[in-house]
Design a protein around this motif. Structure first.
Motif, PDB file in Angstrom:
ATOM      1  N   VAL A 205       0.835  -1.207   0.000  1.00 20.80           N
ATOM      2  CA  VAL A 205       0.000   0.000   0.000  1.00 20.80           C
ATOM      3  C   VAL A 205       0.869   1.257   0.000  1.00 20.80           C
ATOM      4  CG1 VAL A 205      -1.725   1.313   1.297  1.00 20.80           C
ATOM      5  CG2 VAL A 205      -1.933  -1.168   1.121  1.00 20.80           C
ATOM      6  N   ALA A 206       1.943   1.249   0.800  1.00 20.75           N
ATOM      7  CA  ALA A 206       2.835   2.410   0.850  1.00 20.75           C
ATOM      8  C   ALA A 206       3.497   2.652  -0.508  1.00 20.75           C
ATOM      9  CB  ALA A 206       3.897   2.203   1.930  1.00 20.75           C
ATOM     10  N   ALA A 207       3.929   1.586  -1.155  1.00 21.29           N
ATOM     11  CA  ALA A 207       4.530   1.731  -2.478  1.00 21.29           C
ATOM     12  C   ALA A 207       3.531   2.346  -3.452  1.00 21.29           C
ATOM     13  CB  ALA A 207       5.020   0.376  -2.989  1.00 21.29           C
ATOM     14  N   GLY A 208       2.268   1.887  -3.369  1.00 22.27           N
ATOM     15  CA  GLY A 208       1.235   2.428  -4.244  1.00 22.27           C
ATOM     16  C   GLY A 208       0.933   3.885  -3.963  1.00 22.27           C
ATOM     17  N   ALA A 209       0.861   4.252  -2.677  1.00 22.86           N
ATOM     18  CA  ALA A 209       0.563   5.639  -2.315  1.00 22.86           C
ATOM     19  C   ALA A 209       1.667   6.584  -2.774  1.00 22.86           C
ATOM     20  CB  ALA A 209       0.369   5.752  -0.806  1.00 22.86           C
ATOM     21  N   LEU A 210       2.918   6.152  -2.628  1.00 23.57           N
ATOM     22  CA  LEU A 210       4.035   6.993  -3.038  1.00 23.57           C
ATOM     23  C   LEU A 210       4.103   7.130  -4.561  1.00 23.57           C
ATOM     24  CD1 LEU A 210       6.614   5.584  -0.496  1.00 23.57           C
ATOM     25  CD2 LEU A 210       5.890   7.981  -0.618  1.00 23.57           C
ATOM     26  N   ALA A 211       3.953   6.015  -5.258  1.00 21.95           N
ATOM     27  CA  ALA A 211       3.991   6.067  -6.719  1.00 21.95           C
ATOM     28  C   ALA A 211       2.817   6.859  -7.273  1.00 21.95           C
ATOM     29  CB  ALA A 211       4.003   4.651  -7.286  1.00 21.95           C
TER      30      ALA A 211
ATOM     31  N   GLY B 245      -1.254  -0.677  -8.391  1.00 24.52           N
ATOM     32  CA  GLY B 245      -2.606  -0.279  -8.034  1.00 24.52           C
ATOM     33  C   GLY B 245      -2.663   1.196  -7.679  1.00 24.52           C
ATOM     34  N   GLY B 246      -1.645   1.690  -6.962  1.00 28.99           N
ATOM     35  CA  GLY B 246      -1.580   3.109  -6.642  1.00 28.99           C
ATOM     36  C   GLY B 246      -1.448   3.970  -7.880  1.00 28.99           C
TER      37      GLY B 246
ATOM     38  N   LEU C 139       8.582  18.804  -8.475  1.00 26.10           N
ATOM     39  CA  LEU C 139       9.886  18.150  -8.608  1.00 26.10           C
ATOM     40  C   LEU C 139      10.293  17.511  -7.284  1.00 26.10           C
ATOM     41  CD1 LEU C 139      12.284  17.854 -10.700  1.00 26.10           C
ATOM     42  CD2 LEU C 139      13.323  19.784  -9.494  1.00 26.10           C
ATOM     43  N   GLY C 140      10.094  18.231  -6.174  1.00 26.20           N
ATOM     44  CA  GLY C 140      10.443  17.700  -4.860  1.00 26.20           C
ATOM     45  C   GLY C 140       9.626  16.484  -4.481  1.00 26.20           C
ATOM     46  N   VAL C 141       8.323  16.517  -4.774  1.00 32.30           N
ATOM     47  CA  VAL C 141       7.475  15.360  -4.486  1.00 32.30           C
ATOM     48  C   VAL C 141       7.937  14.157  -5.294  1.00 32.30           C
ATOM     49  CG1 VAL C 141       5.141  14.422  -4.760  1.00 32.30           C
ATOM     50  CG2 VAL C 141       5.458  16.699  -3.788  1.00 32.30           C
ATOM     51  N   GLY C 142       8.303  14.388  -6.557  1.00 34.87           N
ATOM     52  CA  GLY C 142       8.802  13.297  -7.382  1.00 34.87           C
ATOM     53  C   GLY C 142      10.064  12.683  -6.818  1.00 34.87           C
ATOM     54  N   ILE C 143      10.990  13.517  -6.344  1.00 36.01           N
ATOM     55  CA  ILE C 143      12.241  13.017  -5.766  1.00 36.01           C
ATOM     56  C   ILE C 143      11.951  12.142  -4.545  1.00 36.01           C
ATOM     57  CG2 ILE C 143      14.349  13.700  -4.554  1.00 36.01           C
ATOM     58  CD1 ILE C 143      14.386  16.216  -6.359  1.00 36.01           C
ATOM     59  N   ALA C 144      11.117  12.654  -3.630  1.00 34.54           N
ATOM     60  CA  ALA C 144      10.848  11.920  -2.386  1.00 34.54           C
ATOM     61  C   ALA C 144       9.989  10.678  -2.611  1.00 34.54           C
ATOM     62  CB  ALA C 144      10.178  12.850  -1.380  1.00 34.54           C
ATOM     63  N   SER C 145       9.149  10.697  -3.637  1.00 32.16           N
ATOM     64  CA  SER C 145       8.302   9.535  -3.903  1.00 32.16           C
ATOM     65  C   SER C 145       9.097   8.338  -4.398  1.00 32.16           C
ATOM     66  CB  SER C 145       7.208   9.900  -4.921  1.00 32.16           C
ATOM     67  OG  SER C 145       6.316  10.844  -4.365  1.00 32.16           O
ATOM     68  N   ALA C 146      10.381   8.541  -4.705  1.00 32.80           N
ATOM     69  CA  ALA C 146      11.252   7.418  -5.057  1.00 32.80           C
ATOM     70  C   ALA C 146      11.381   6.417  -3.920  1.00 32.80           C
ATOM     71  CB  ALA C 146      12.629   7.926  -5.469  1.00 32.80           C
ATOM     72  N   ALA C 147      10.902   6.775  -2.722  1.00 33.46           N
ATOM     73  CA  ALA C 147      10.869   5.811  -1.617  1.00 33.46           C
ATOM     74  C   ALA C 147      10.107   4.551  -1.997  1.00 33.46           C
ATOM     75  CB  ALA C 147      10.238   6.452  -0.378  1.00 33.46           C
TER      76      ALA C 147
END
Length: 399
Positions: free
Chosen positions: A26-32, A153-154, A115-123
């Motif tokens: 779920v976390a992977a989906g939310a971040l992606a 799914g995210g 851009l910043g959200v994209g960088i951090a969403s690499a988590a």
């Protein structure tokens, strides 16, 4: 003194719990999903902030370029830094970026926050190698497929959710709700995310410098990354361009109707576990050829059915099935190469194909203005056809 490669990473001593696995998915989906909330509402954002129509798709490009930066500069740290601490810290940065994006008063601040959200969403891509580290080789494709089901799914739900919620709370509210969701998942992760301390002691400079060398010296990694870069370019072209077309005449759909349309892509999530199992059975080549052909066929249908909503829907379904299947097969293949550098392998793979997606998104609006939807669809078809030709050439060389 540092070396290019660290010692083998510490093996997982026990499988992660079912609850932790679900949370990771779920976390992977939310971040992606953060990369795709803007995709169906770029026209609304552009109208609000005064962006010219030809520049609207660059909002999506900014998030994808940020993600590529995060993949290069942050994800490799999973080979040398305790994984749970790294993931939670990066998720915290994503929360701050989402809040800044929601409050952005100008286009310049919006692009910086995106851009910043994209960088951090690499988590999200720190989670996938971690899950693979807890799986034996014979079931690694299935485990990766299960985590990728959540991640995909995210991605696939982000578009319809964004369209639907934008009609209720505005496009800014979409990013506020995402910040709340990521914060809740991070709190749960404090308890459930597994700890994993890699044995590697590589200096940061050597860690990052090794990425380019991996691309050059690992032919499997290079091929898989380039195949998927082409498919992801088509993905970005279709899902950036189609909502813009459907919001305007002759379709003139509402944001809520576009949300229903984008639900067509959700079926692609079912490709992930199936593709993982095919790869486990040694059918990666057949699966790859089928996935690339499916994407080419989807874009051809989008070209031929330019005036048909039904053709758009079917094309979206086929496109996402092909893209997600190829993604999982590719990850399974690269994770077989060297377990001690799995985060770096994943970083190179993901960065390469996200650059392909960023290119596709960036080209969509100007080509749409210049050549209309048929021009966009023809461009989208050219990318998977090029991948299919490269696949055939590479397979002949390999044999």
């Amino acid at each position: 003194m540092t070396t290019l490669e660290p010692p083998a990473q510490a093996a997982a001593t026990a499988p992660i719990s079912r609850a932790a696995t679900i949370l990771m998915a779920v976390a992977a989906g939310a971040l992606a999903g953060n990369l795709y909330y803007a995709q169906p509402v770029v026209a609304l954002i552009g109208d609000d902030l005064g962006l010219p129509p030809a520049l609207e798709s660059t909002i999506v490009t900014a998030s994808q370029l940020g993600y590529a930066i995060g993949l290069v500069l942050l994800v490799p740290l999973g080979d040398v830094v305790e994984n749970r601490r790294l993931m939670l810290g990066t998720m915290g940065a994503a929360i701050l970026g989402l809040v800044a994006l929601a409050l952005a008063p100008t286009a310049a601040i919006l692009f910086a926050a995106t851009l910043g959200v994209g960088i951090a969403s690499a988590a999200a891509q720190m989670i996938v190698p971690l899950a693979a580290s807890f799986a034996p080789p014979e079931t690694r494709g299935r485990v990766v497929g299960n985590i990728m089901t959540g991640l995909l799914g995210g991605i696939l739900l982000a578009r319809p959710l964004s369209s639907f919620l934008a009609g209720l709370v505005g496009w800014r509210g979409v990013f506020v709700l995402s910040a709340v969701l990521v914060a809740g998942l991070a709190l749960a992760g404090l308890r459930l995310f597994p700890r994993r301390m890699p044995a590697g002691r590589v200096g940061y400079g050597a860690l990052i410098a090794s990425l380019g060398r991996l691309f050059v010296r690992e032919p499997v990694l290079r091929r898989r990354a380039l195949y998927h870069a082409a498919l992801f370019a088509a993905f970005g072209i279709f899902w950036t361009g189609a909502p813009i077309v459907l919001l305007h005449a002759p379709f003139s759909l509402s944001p809520q109707a576009v949300a229903l349309f984008t639900l067509s892509g959700v079926l692609g999530v079912f490709a992930a576990p199936v593709a993982g199992r095919l790869a486990d059975r040694g059918l990666s080549r057949i699966g790859t050829m089928g996935a690339i052909s499916l994407v080419a066929g989807a874009m051809a249908l989008a070209f031929l059915g330019a005036g048909s909503l039904a053709a758009f829907v079917v094309a979206g379904i086929l496109l996402d099935l092909g893209v997600q299947a190829n993604l999982v097969i590719g990850q399974r293949e690269i994770f077989q190469l060297d377990e001690s550098i799995r985060n770096r392998l994943n970083a190179v793979y993901m960065t390469t194909f996200f650059l392909g997606g960023a290119l596709g998104s960036a080209l969509t609006s100007p080509v749409l203005e210049w050549a209309g939807w048929r021009g966009v669809a023809a461009m989208g078809c050219a990318f998977p056809l090029a991948a299919l030709a490269y696949f055939g050439w590479a397979e002949r060389r390999t044999r």
